[in-house]
Design a protein around this motif. Sequence first.
Motif, PDB file in Angstrom:
ATOM      1  N   PRO B  76      94.662   5.540  84.070  1.00  0.00           N
ATOM      2  CA  PRO B  76      94.145   5.549  83.125  1.00  0.00           C
ATOM      3  C   PRO B  76      95.423   5.053  81.856  1.00  0.00           C
ATOM      4  CG  PRO B  76      93.505   7.327  84.197  1.00  0.00           C
ATOM      5  CD  PRO B  76      94.393   6.817  84.877  1.00  0.00           C
ATOM      6  N   LEU B  77      95.003   4.063  81.101  1.00  0.00           N
ATOM      7  CA  LEU B  77      95.719   3.785  79.788  1.00  0.00           C
ATOM      8  C   LEU B  77      97.007   2.903  80.235  1.00  0.00           C
ATOM      9  CD1 LEU B  77      95.470   7.140  77.595  1.00  0.00           C
ATOM     10  CD2 LEU B  77      94.157   5.154  77.792  1.00  0.00           C
ATOM     11  N   ASN B  79      99.150  -0.076  81.335  1.00  0.00           N
ATOM     12  CA  ASN B  79      99.165  -1.708  80.874  1.00  0.00           C
ATOM     13  C   ASN B  79      99.239  -2.566  82.132  1.00  0.00           C
ATOM     14  OD1 ASN B  79      99.578  -1.092  77.972  1.00  0.00           O
ATOM     15  ND2 ASN B  79     101.816  -0.653  78.392  1.00  0.00           N
ATOM     16  N   PRO B 108      87.954  -2.152  78.014  1.00  0.00           N
ATOM     17  CA  PRO B 108      88.653  -0.853  78.816  1.00  0.00           C
ATOM     18  C   PRO B 108      87.519   0.364  78.411  1.00  0.00           C
ATOM     19  CG  PRO B 108      89.716  -0.846  76.720  1.00  0.00           C
ATOM     20  CD  PRO B 108      88.752  -2.175  76.780  1.00  0.00           C
ATOM     21  N   THR B 109      86.619   0.118  77.772  1.00  0.00           N
ATOM     22  CA  THR B 109      85.629   1.222  77.650  1.00  0.00           C
ATOM     23  C   THR B 109      84.282   1.329  78.030  1.00  0.00           C
ATOM     24  OG1 THR B 109      85.363   0.602  75.383  1.00  0.00           O
ATOM     25  CG2 THR B 109      87.197   1.995  75.489  1.00  0.00           C
ATOM     26  N   SER B 130      94.927  -3.529  78.914  1.00  0.00           N
ATOM     27  CA  SER B 130      95.284  -2.032  79.610  1.00  0.00           C
ATOM     28  C   SER B 130      93.884  -1.300  80.097  1.00  0.00           C
ATOM     29  CB  SER B 130      95.827  -1.004  78.475  1.00  0.00           C
ATOM     30  OG  SER B 130      95.010  -1.200  77.498  1.00  0.00           O
ATOM     31  N   GLY B 132      91.348   1.608  80.429  1.00  0.00           N
ATOM     32  CA  GLY B 132      90.815   2.666  79.583  1.00  0.00           C
ATOM     33  C   GLY B 132      91.138   4.152  80.003  1.00  0.00           C
ATOM     34  N   ALA B 133      90.942   4.919  79.334  1.00  0.00           N
ATOM     35  CA  ALA B 133      91.085   6.549  79.529  1.00  0.00           C
ATOM     36  C   ALA B 133      90.554   7.032  80.795  1.00  0.00           C
ATOM     37  CB  ALA B 133      90.364   7.298  78.204  1.00  0.00           C
TER      38      ALA B 133
END
Lengths: 157, 167
Positions: B76-77, B79, B108-109, B130, B132-133
Amino acid sequence: MPRRLPRRFAGLLLLSTFVATQPSAAQITVAGVRDLSFGSVTRGIPASISPSDVVNSGQWNIGVAALRTIRLTFTLPTNLTGPGGATLPITFGNSDAWRKETLALGAGTFFNPNNPVTFLVLLGPTVTVRLGGLVSPSVSQVAGSYQGTVILTVLLL
Amino acid sequence: MSTRTKLGAAILLALGLGFSTAQAQSATIQALATVLAPITVSGARDLDFGSVFPGVNKTIGVTAATSGRFDATGTPLANVNISFTLPATLVSGANNLTINTWTGCWNPTANSAAVACTAFTPSGSTTAVSFGAAGNLWVFVGATVAPTAGQATGSYSASVQMTLAYF
């Protein structure tokens, strides 16, 4: 005409000078300057940091006067701790520590951080100590951030 | 007390001050590492131009229902660099069909090229993106095919490869 000092006063004067130029125990200082940072590592692939790495190696600065003998002792972790208590093995090799007097010429000295090392500080006033190491994530290593504490103890002998 | 005795006492005192018992000082640093989750990536949807006609270019945009799509997962997150191996032609036996003007967007979301999708130009050079969460990444690609006036009929195809690497 200068007066000649009585011999006993001359002796005291010499003694005073001698004492004033000798460092006391309180003159030794140790400061952690930089964390040992392995950055991002991949499961199943060991990652090492050399003490020559001026960006990612751990670093301490020792303040000590010239002509004093000091002993360096590391307290090293065997694992870094991560998410949910997951552990990441960390080891330190024979040449994973390095020291150099700031004012000294030359490339410094590599040594084994697993054993105490004693040496005479010739010049002072600062000795730089750096630390590398090796982390060995398993193929099933839990993803996330891992951390462990490294202590350098400096004994003024 | 004689002068000599006083002097001796002073020397002992001075030596005691100057060479006090061994004293230790300590300082702490941290050893830090971040373990990355392995990247997974799959070709989720082919870039499909459908039927095209000789002499008439056809473009598929990233938001089209038949744009190409790659689905990736990772830390997650984190790069990651993406790069592509892109064909210059689609192939049908001995015949070639030019493909060019690549377009792309990464999200990413959400699995959407229409909302919050960041445009980029796919190429062999890296593009920094990158995850996503939730550790997801969707990448959409489009392009244009340019059939010649004498383009041979047939089914044309080629591979599009996307590579991801943490940085």
